[in-house]
Design a protein around this motif. Structure first.
Motif, PDB file in Angstrom:
ATOM      1  N   LEU A 260      10.987 -53.066 -51.845  1.00 31.03           N
ATOM      2  CA  LEU A 260      10.379 -52.284 -50.765  1.00 31.03           C
ATOM      3  C   LEU A 260      11.441 -51.705 -49.830  1.00 31.03           C
ATOM      4  CD1 LEU A 260       7.271 -54.470 -49.796  1.00 31.03           C
ATOM      5  CD2 LEU A 260       7.414 -52.527 -51.372  1.00 31.03           C
ATOM      6  N   ALA A 261      12.530 -52.423 -49.671  1.00 31.85           N
ATOM      7  CA  ALA A 261      13.590 -51.915 -48.791  1.00 31.85           C
ATOM      8  C   ALA A 261      14.222 -50.644 -49.323  1.00 31.85           C
ATOM      9  CB  ALA A 261      14.659 -52.990 -48.598  1.00 31.85           C
ATOM     10  N   ASP A 262      14.055 -50.350 -50.613  1.00 34.69           N
ATOM     11  CA  ASP A 262      14.638 -49.142 -51.202  1.00 34.69           C
ATOM     12  C   ASP A 262      13.686 -47.953 -51.152  1.00 34.69           C
ATOM     13  OD1 ASP A 262      17.153 -50.346 -52.223  1.00 34.69           O
ATOM     14  OD2 ASP A 262      15.772 -51.536 -53.424  1.00 34.69           O
TER      15      ASP A 262
ATOM     16  N   PRO B 224       4.837 -50.218 -42.786  1.00 37.10           N
ATOM     17  CA  PRO B 224       4.836 -51.209 -41.707  1.00 37.10           C
ATOM     18  C   PRO B 224       6.254 -51.684 -41.406  1.00 37.10           C
ATOM     19  CG  PRO B 224       4.080 -52.209 -43.753  1.00 37.10           C
ATOM     20  CD  PRO B 224       4.236 -50.748 -44.022  1.00 37.10           C
ATOM     21  N   ASP B 225       6.437 -52.133 -40.191  1.00 34.68           N
ATOM     22  CA  ASP B 225       7.729 -52.672 -39.767  1.00 34.68           C
ATOM     23  C   ASP B 225       7.486 -54.023 -39.091  1.00 34.68           C
ATOM     24  OD1 ASP B 225      10.384 -52.982 -39.242  1.00 34.68           O
ATOM     25  OD2 ASP B 225      10.409 -51.650 -37.487  1.00 34.68           O
ATOM     26  N   PRO B 226       7.931 -55.088 -39.683  1.00 38.28           N
ATOM     27  CA  PRO B 226       8.745 -55.167 -40.912  1.00 38.28           C
ATOM     28  C   PRO B 226       7.891 -55.014 -42.169  1.00 38.28           C
ATOM     29  CG  PRO B 226       8.305 -57.369 -40.095  1.00 38.28           C
ATOM     30  CD  PRO B 226       7.698 -56.426 -39.078  1.00 38.28           C
TER      31      PRO B 226
ATOM     32  N   ALA C 245       3.442 -34.481 -49.386  1.00 39.13           N
ATOM     33  CA  ALA C 245       2.992 -35.792 -49.848  1.00 39.13           C
ATOM     34  C   ALA C 245       3.011 -36.793 -48.709  1.00 39.13           C
ATOM     35  CB  ALA C 245       3.863 -36.291 -50.998  1.00 39.13           C
ATOM     36  N   THR C 246       2.180 -37.814 -48.829  1.00 37.40           N
ATOM     37  CA  THR C 246       2.114 -38.887 -47.833  1.00 37.40           C
ATOM     38  C   THR C 246       2.104 -40.227 -48.569  1.00 37.40           C
ATOM     39  OG1 THR C 246       0.824 -37.507 -46.325  1.00 37.40           O
ATOM     40  CG2 THR C 246       0.792 -39.894 -45.934  1.00 37.40           C
ATOM     41  N   VAL C 247       2.937 -41.141 -48.123  1.00 39.50           N
ATOM     42  CA  VAL C 247       3.012 -42.487 -48.687  1.00 39.50           C
ATOM     43  C   VAL C 247       2.592 -43.468 -47.604  1.00 39.50           C
ATOM     44  CG1 VAL C 247       4.492 -44.239 -49.712  1.00 39.50           C
ATOM     45  CG2 VAL C 247       4.854 -41.832 -50.269  1.00 39.50           C
ATOM     46  N   ARG C 248       1.573 -44.262 -47.898  1.00 36.80           N
ATOM     47  CA  ARG C 248       1.064 -45.224 -46.919  1.00 36.80           C
ATOM     48  C   ARG C 248       1.033 -46.606 -47.569  1.00 36.80           C
ATOM     49  NH1 ARG C 248      -2.778 -42.613 -45.502  1.00 36.80           N
ATOM     50  NH2 ARG C 248      -2.053 -41.906 -43.454  1.00 36.80           N
ATOM     51  N   LEU C 249       1.632 -47.584 -46.892  1.00 38.07           N
ATOM     52  CA  LEU C 249       1.677 -48.976 -47.365  1.00 38.07           C
ATOM     53  C   LEU C 249       0.977 -49.849 -46.343  1.00 38.07           C
ATOM     54  CD1 LEU C 249       2.722 -51.212 -49.282  1.00 38.07           C
ATOM     55  CD2 LEU C 249       4.838 -51.229 -47.970  1.00 38.07           C
ATOM     56  N   THR C 250      -0.031 -50.589 -46.785  1.00 37.96           N
ATOM     57  CA  THR C 250      -0.818 -51.447 -45.906  1.00 37.96           C
ATOM     58  C   THR C 250      -0.809 -52.862 -46.453  1.00 37.96           C
ATOM     59  OG1 THR C 250      -2.275 -49.591 -45.378  1.00 37.96           O
ATOM     60  CG2 THR C 250      -3.054 -51.795 -44.804  1.00 37.96           C
TER      61      THR C 250
END
Length: 411
Positions: free
Chosen positions: A279-281, A301-303, A336-341
């Motif tokens: 995920l860090a990449d 999200p952070d972190p 484009a949109t990238v969303r991580l939940t």
């Protein structure tokens, strides 16, 4: 395991050759056995039978006929042991009742052994009455009160032969079962090897597709942009060339890492175990896509959530493949949109774009590879056009890994 001695190996080789010859020409062995015992019976009928006979005055012709009736049926003892034993029991009955008491009657042990060796045990239930009846008839007629001295030892001998046949049969069946089990285990081992090889080929195909497909798409976008910028803005063209070089070196590094793992056996000290993308990449990945000309908005999200390494690689590859498809198929002007939940029940990744697909989905390897990656972690992957009809969405859901679950140990 104890190695057999030289005499044992020699005996095993001789036994194996005899069995092979018997299997190739069973008639030869049956004929030889029948001939030997027929000659022995006729020699006894020439005069020796009188030593044990209760009536030595019997005609020699009758004795010879009875001797042949007790010896000749042996030729068919392996094919029809029940019939052979019935015929020989009838001849033995005539021998005992007449007072000849021929020693050839003991040849009944051969079909009895074959019966115990090859037929169901219930066949022995009628075999012993057939063997005992002639003995009882002769003993009661000629021996009177001492009938048991003639009957009991002989019946014990018959019982011992039957037990020997059952023992040999049990050992043979046990050996056959062990051999069958060994064959099955060998087949299962080969099947497991083929399945493992197929799974490894599929994994390698996914990795190669993701590495080469994405980086070549980025390089293509950068090259097209650099070509248009060369005439108007040499600085932008130089930046595009620099980005192409960076992307190419990154792709070569990933390929070397993958090929290095394949070239070195597992567990070898020289095996390259460089961590796979995580995920860090994602941030460098999105930056490279932006340089290729596709505006990408990120909602991370952070972190970042802590996932098993394999799950992080799955998220990375799905995002990478989705953006690669957008670069190739969304057309000019797409975004484009990238969303991580991250939630207690799992992780959801959504990649959407505003382009118009140029062809039907599912023709290439990309969507199949994403679904396979999701299935490795019991996840689901949904992809399709947006409800408004403009744009495309890819949604990945990975359920939360249970403590000590297999997902945590997957590479």
């Amino acid at each position: 395991m104890v190695e057999p001695t030289a005499p044992s190996r020699y005996a095993q080789r001789i036994t194996a050759r005899v069995r092979a010859a018997d299997a190739a020409r069973p008639w030869l062995w049956d004929g030889a056995v029948t001939l030997v015992w027929t000659v022995a019976a006729l020699v006894d009928a020439a005069g020796g039978w009188r030593n044990v006979a209760r009536d030595p005055s019997l005609p020699a012709g009758l004795v010879a006929v009875l001797s042949l009736a007790l010896a000749l049926p042996l030729y068919a003892r392996r094919r029809r042991p029940t019939t052979v034993l019935a015929v020989m029991a009838a001849a033995a009955f005539a021998s005992e009742v007449s007072g000849a008491f021929l020693q050839a009657g003991f040849l009944q042990v051969l079909p009895l052994f074959q019966l115990a060796l090859t037929r169901p045990p219930r066949r022995l239930l009628w075999a012993f009455p057939a063997l005992a009846l002639p003995l009882l008839a002769g003993a009661l007629r000629f021996d009177g009160e001492a009938w048991d001295a003639h009957v009991v030892p002989t019946l014990w001998a018959y019982a011992g032969v039957a037990l020997l046949g059952i023992t040999v049969r049990s050992r043979r069946d046990h050996t056959a079962a062990l051999e069958d089990r060994a064959r099955r285990l060998e087949i299962e081992r080969d099947q497991e090897g083929r399945l493992a090889a197929a799974a490894e080929r599929a994994r390698i195909a996914r990795e190669m597709h993701d590495i080469i497909g994405h980086n070549l798409s980025v390089i293509t976008g950068l090259a097209d942009g650099g070509r248009y910028a060369a005439a108007r803005s040499p600085e932008r063209a130089a930046q595009a060339l620099e980005a192409i070089g960076t992307t190419s070196r990154q792709a070569l590094g990933e390929l070397r890492r993958l090929l290095g793992v394949l070239a070195v056996p597992d567990g070898a000290p020289g095996a390259d175990r460089t961590p796979q993308p995580a995920l860090a990449d994602l941030a460098p990945l999105l930056e490279g896509v932006r340089k290729a000309g596709l505006p990408v908005a990120a909602d991370l999200p952070d972190p970042l959530p802590a996932l098993p390494p394999g799950a992080e690689l799955t998220v990375y590859r799905v995002v990478q493949e989705s953006l690669t498809n957008t670069l190739k198929h969304a057309g000019p002007g797409a975004t484009a949109t990238v969303r991580l939940t991250a939630a207690p029940d799992g992780t959801v990744v959504t990649v959407t774009d505003t382009g118009t697909p140029s062809g039907p989905p599912g023709r290439g390897r990309g969507l199949t590879g994403m679904r396979e990656r999701a299935a490795l972690y019991d996840g689901t992957l949904d992809c399709g056009p947006l409800p408004a009809g403009t744009g495309w969405r890819v949604r990945l859901h990975l359920p939360a890994a249970r403590p000590n679950s297999p997902e945590e140990s997957r590479p």
